[in-house]
Design a protein around this motif. Structure first.
Motif, mmCIF file in Angstrom:
data_model
loop_
_atom_site.group_PDB
_atom_site.id
_atom_site.type_symbol
_atom_site.label_atom_id
_atom_site.label_comp_id
_atom_site.label_asym_id
_atom_site.label_seq_id
_atom_site.Cartn_x
_atom_site.Cartn_y
_atom_site.Cartn_z
ATOM 1 N N ASN A 256 38.243 24.391 44.907
ATOM 2 C CA ASN A 256 36.813 24.679 45.008
ATOM 3 C C ASN A 256 36.056 23.675 44.134
ATOM 4 O OD1 ASN A 256 34.554 26.913 43.503
ATOM 5 N ND2 ASN A 256 34.383 26.217 45.585
ATOM 6 N N PRO A 257 35.488 22.622 44.746
ATOM 7 C CA PRO A 257 34.892 21.541 43.948
ATOM 8 C C PRO A 257 33.553 21.896 43.303
ATOM 9 C CG PRO A 257 34.567 21.102 46.270
ATOM 10 C CD PRO A 257 35.424 22.336 46.188
ATOM 11 N N LEU A 258 32.856 22.888 43.828
ATOM 12 C CA LEU A 258 31.548 23.274 43.288
ATOM 13 C C LEU A 258 31.556 24.783 43.029
ATOM 14 C CD1 LEU A 258 29.298 21.194 45.735
ATOM 15 C CD2 LEU A 258 29.967 20.563 43.404
ATOM 16 N N PRO A 259 32.274 25.222 41.991
ATOM 17 C CA PRO A 259 32.454 26.675 41.772
ATOM 18 C C PRO A 259 31.172 27.423 41.445
ATOM 19 C CG PRO A 259 33.300 25.397 39.919
ATOM 20 C CD PRO A 259 32.984 24.412 40.992
ATOM 21 N N HIS A 260 30.131 26.711 40.998
ATOM 22 C CA HIS A 260 28.890 27.401 40.645
ATOM 23 C C HIS A 260 28.071 27.771 41.881
ATOM 24 C CE1 HIS A 260 27.874 23.159 41.106
ATOM 25 N NE2 HIS A 260 26.614 23.520 41.299
ATOM 26 N N LEU A 261 28.396 27.201 43.032
ATOM 27 C CA LEU A 261 27.660 27.501 44.258
ATOM 28 C C LEU A 261 28.414 28.578 45.034
ATOM 29 C CD1 LEU A 261 26.465 23.988 45.471
ATOM 30 C CD2 LEU A 261 25.058 25.865 44.626
ATOM 31 N N ARG A 262 27.913 29.802 44.979
ATOM 32 C CA ARG A 262 28.527 30.936 45.653
ATOM 33 C C ARG A 262 27.459 31.673 46.446
ATOM 34 N NH1 ARG A 262 33.420 32.983 42.973
ATOM 35 N NH2 ARG A 262 34.207 31.318 41.613
ATOM 36 N N LEU A 263 27.679 31.788 47.732
ATOM 37 C CA LEU A 263 26.706 32.418 48.619
ATOM 38 C C LEU A 263 27.118 33.862 48.890
ATOM 39 C CD1 LEU A 263 24.197 31.966 50.459
ATOM 40 C CD2 LEU A 263 25.799 31.388 52.295
ATOM 41 N N PRO A 264 26.309 34.845 48.448
ATOM 42 C CA PRO A 264 26.662 36.253 48.704
ATOM 43 C C PRO A 264 26.755 36.548 50.195
ATOM 44 C CG PRO A 264 24.912 36.078 47.069
ATOM 45 C CD PRO A 264 25.068 34.707 47.659
ATOM 46 N N LEU A 265 27.720 37.369 50.551
ATOM 47 C CA LEU A 265 27.948 37.729 51.943
ATOM 48 C C LEU A 265 27.759 39.226 52.149
ATOM 49 C CD1 LEU A 265 31.151 35.637 52.777
ATOM 50 C CD2 LEU A 265 28.806 35.157 53.482
ATOM 51 N N THR A 266 27.657 39.614 53.411
ATOM 52 C CA THR A 266 27.577 41.033 53.749
ATOM 53 C C THR A 266 28.840 41.746 53.274
ATOM 54 O OG1 THR A 266 26.302 40.467 55.718
ATOM 55 C CG2 THR A 266 27.268 42.665 55.648
ATOM 56 N N ARG A 267 28.690 42.943 52.761
ATOM 57 C CA ARG A 267 29.822 43.695 52.236
ATOM 58 C C ARG A 267 30.787 44.124 53.338
ATOM 59 N NH1 ARG A 267 26.283 47.918 48.559
ATOM 60 N NH2 ARG A 267 25.868 46.545 46.769
ATOM 61 N N TYR A 268 32.013 44.401 52.921
ATOM 62 C CA TYR A 268 33.003 45.023 53.804
ATOM 63 C C TYR A 268 32.880 46.540 53.688
ATOM 64 C CZ TYR A 268 35.823 40.966 55.162
ATOM 65 O OH TYR A 268 36.276 39.801 55.721
ATOM 66 N N TYR A 269 33.107 47.222 54.825
ATOM 67 C CA TYR A 269 33.083 48.682 54.866
ATOM 68 C C TYR A 269 34.349 49.186 55.574
ATOM 69 C CZ TYR A 269 28.121 48.434 53.655
ATOM 70 O OH TYR A 269 26.926 48.189 53.009
ATOM 71 N N TYR A 270 34.727 50.406 55.249
ATOM 72 C CA TYR A 270 35.827 51.039 55.974
ATOM 73 C C TYR A 270 35.351 52.374 56.543
ATOM 74 C CZ TYR A 270 36.725 54.333 52.115
ATOM 75 O OH TYR A 270 36.610 55.328 51.167
ATOM 76 N N GLY A 271 35.981 52.786 57.636
ATOM 77 C CA GLY A 271 35.670 54.061 58.257
ATOM 78 C C GLY A 271 36.954 54.779 58.616
ATOM 79 N N VAL A 272 36.908 56.098 58.608
ATOM 80 C CA VAL A 272 38.072 56.925 58.895
ATOM 81 C C VAL A 272 37.783 57.765 60.130
ATOM 82 C CG1 VAL A 272 39.642 58.694 58.022
ATOM 83 C CG2 VAL A 272 38.636 57.020 56.439
ATOM 84 N N SER A 273 38.661 57.699 61.115
ATOM 85 C CA SER A 273 38.509 58.503 62.325
ATOM 86 C C SER A 273 38.634 59.985 61.988
ATOM 87 C CB SER A 273 39.570 58.107 63.349
ATOM 88 O OG SER A 273 39.606 59.022 64.425
ATOM 89 N N LYS A 274 37.903 60.827 62.718
ATOM 90 C CA LYS A 274 37.973 62.276 62.469
ATOM 91 C C LYS A 274 39.359 62.825 62.798
ATOM 92 C CE LYS A 274 36.076 63.614 67.013
ATOM 93 N NZ LYS A 274 37.310 64.265 67.487
ATOM 94 N N ASP A 275 40.128 62.087 63.596
ATOM 95 C CA ASP A 275 41.484 62.512 63.947
ATOM 96 C C ASP A 275 42.546 61.805 63.098
ATOM 97 O OD1 ASP A 275 40.511 64.154 66.030
ATOM 98 O OD2 ASP A 275 40.373 62.425 67.360
ATOM 99 N N ALA A 276 42.134 61.160 62.025
ATOM 100 C CA ALA A 276 43.071 60.388 61.209
ATOM 101 C C ALA A 276 44.139 61.280 60.591
ATOM 102 C CB ALA A 276 42.313 59.644 60.105
ATOM 103 N N VAL A 277 45.354 60.742 60.491
ATOM 104 C CA VAL A 277 46.449 61.479 59.856
ATOM 105 C C VAL A 277 46.215 61.497 58.346
ATOM 106 C CG1 VAL A 277 48.086 60.884 61.669
ATOM 107 C CG2 VAL A 277 47.859 59.388 59.682
ATOM 108 N N ALA A 278 46.861 62.448 57.669
ATOM 109 C CA ALA A 278 46.644 62.631 56.229
ATOM 110 C C ALA A 278 47.047 61.401 55.433
ATOM 111 C CB ALA A 278 47.429 63.858 55.749
ATOM 112 N N GLU A 279 48.053 60.664 55.924
ATOM 113 C CA GLU A 279 48.534 59.477 55.198
ATOM 114 C C GLU A 279 47.495 58.365 55.132
ATOM 115 O OE1 GLU A 279 52.028 61.869 56.018
ATOM 116 O OE2 GLU A 279 50.252 61.302 57.168
#
Length: 299
Positions: A256-279
């Protein structure tokens, strides 16, 4: 004794016909012909030596013996069905289906999966990749991970997973040949990008205060893991989400040649199906713990 059991197919036909009070509806339920149901029930009657149905014109009615027999065997058949379903659920609960985008699977999830499988050998993660917006009615999954929460199905709640930022990376050999010491130096290089992230260079140049001489990157690929492989092979500069870099920076495959230049990105999200197994919750807890570890390990 098992040897005293009547023919089981005949028993199923009888139970269905008794429940519906109709040979025709029993045939529909069992996906066989009317004559097949009639034949099975006659076989059962011969085995028992008792008439179970009184045949009338266009109608078959349970005899008193048939009614009493049905009431007894229906309990046993229900127990068999319940035991079968419980066993199937127990077996299926060991598998967790995780739906992610291809680049996230290749660059973040798969390299970390051996750790999960070592910690939880009884759980089988099944990774499926998709670029569609999360919708359990369209794709079967227990857990889904996407960047951003736009377009999610109304019955699927997005939960914030982690934040991300865009970094400039390139192979050390390329930077040695054509150094990048200032933002404007990127325009001396071939610019790599992914098809779904074609606007990254414009956003990065705006952040860096660079007047972009070219409107489009010189090389474009379908997925970010292909962009990163092209960067490792020295084909050009790439803008990559930090979460997809894996160990490339730590091992020196990329720099990473220019470490001070960091562009914020959209966050990651997770979702759980209503039928999801307990594990599924076990996998989520592990994923959150791994993210926390990765954050602490960042320079």
């Amino acid at each position: 004794m098992i040897s005293d059991l009547p023919p089981l197919n005949a028993l199923r036909a009888f139970a269905s016909a008794a429940r519906h009070q109709s040979f025709s509806r029993a045939a529909e339920e069992l996906h066989v012909t009317h004559s097949a149901v009639s034949r099975h029930i006659r076989l059962l009657e011969e085995h028992l030596g008792i008439m179970l149905f009184e045949r009338r014109n266009r109608q078959s009615v349970l005899t008193p013996s048939g009614q009493a027999y049905y009431e007894q065997i229906s309990l046993g058949l229900a127990q068999i069905a319940n035991a079968t379903q419980a066993l199937a659920r127990s077996s299926a609960s060991r598998k967790v289906i995780i739906n992610v985008r291809p680049s996230f699977a290749v660059r973040w999830l798969i390299p970390r999966l051996p750790e999960f499988m070592t910690q939880f050998p009884e759980i089988q993660p099944e990774i499926v990749t998709s670029i569609l917006a999360p919708d359990p009615s369209r794709e079967a999954f227990d857990l889904v991970v996407r960047r951003g929460s736009a377009g999610w199905a109304a019955n699927l709640e997005p939960n914030m997973l982690f934040e991300d930022e865009l970094l400039l990376v390139a192979a050390p050999s390329l930077l040695e040949a054509i150094p990048v010491q200032a933002p404007s130096d990127v325009l001396r290089h071939t610019l790599l990008s992914g098809r779904t992230r074609s606007g990254d260079w414009q956003a990065w140049c705006k952040l860096a205060g660079v007047s972009q001489a070219r409107q489009r990157p010189a090389l474009q690929f379908d997925h970010m893991h292909l962009v990163l492989q092209a960067a490792v092979d020295g084909l050009g500069l790439a803008l990559c989400p930090a979460t997809l870099l894996g160990k490339d920076l730590a091992t020196g495959r990329l720099h990473n040649p220019l470490p001070h230049l960091r562009l914020p990105l959209t966050r990651y999200y997770y979702g759980v199906s209503k039928d999801a197994v307990a594990e599924t919750q076990v996998f989520i807890d592990w994923m959150l713990s791994r993210l926390q570890h990765d954050t602490c390990a960042l320079p």
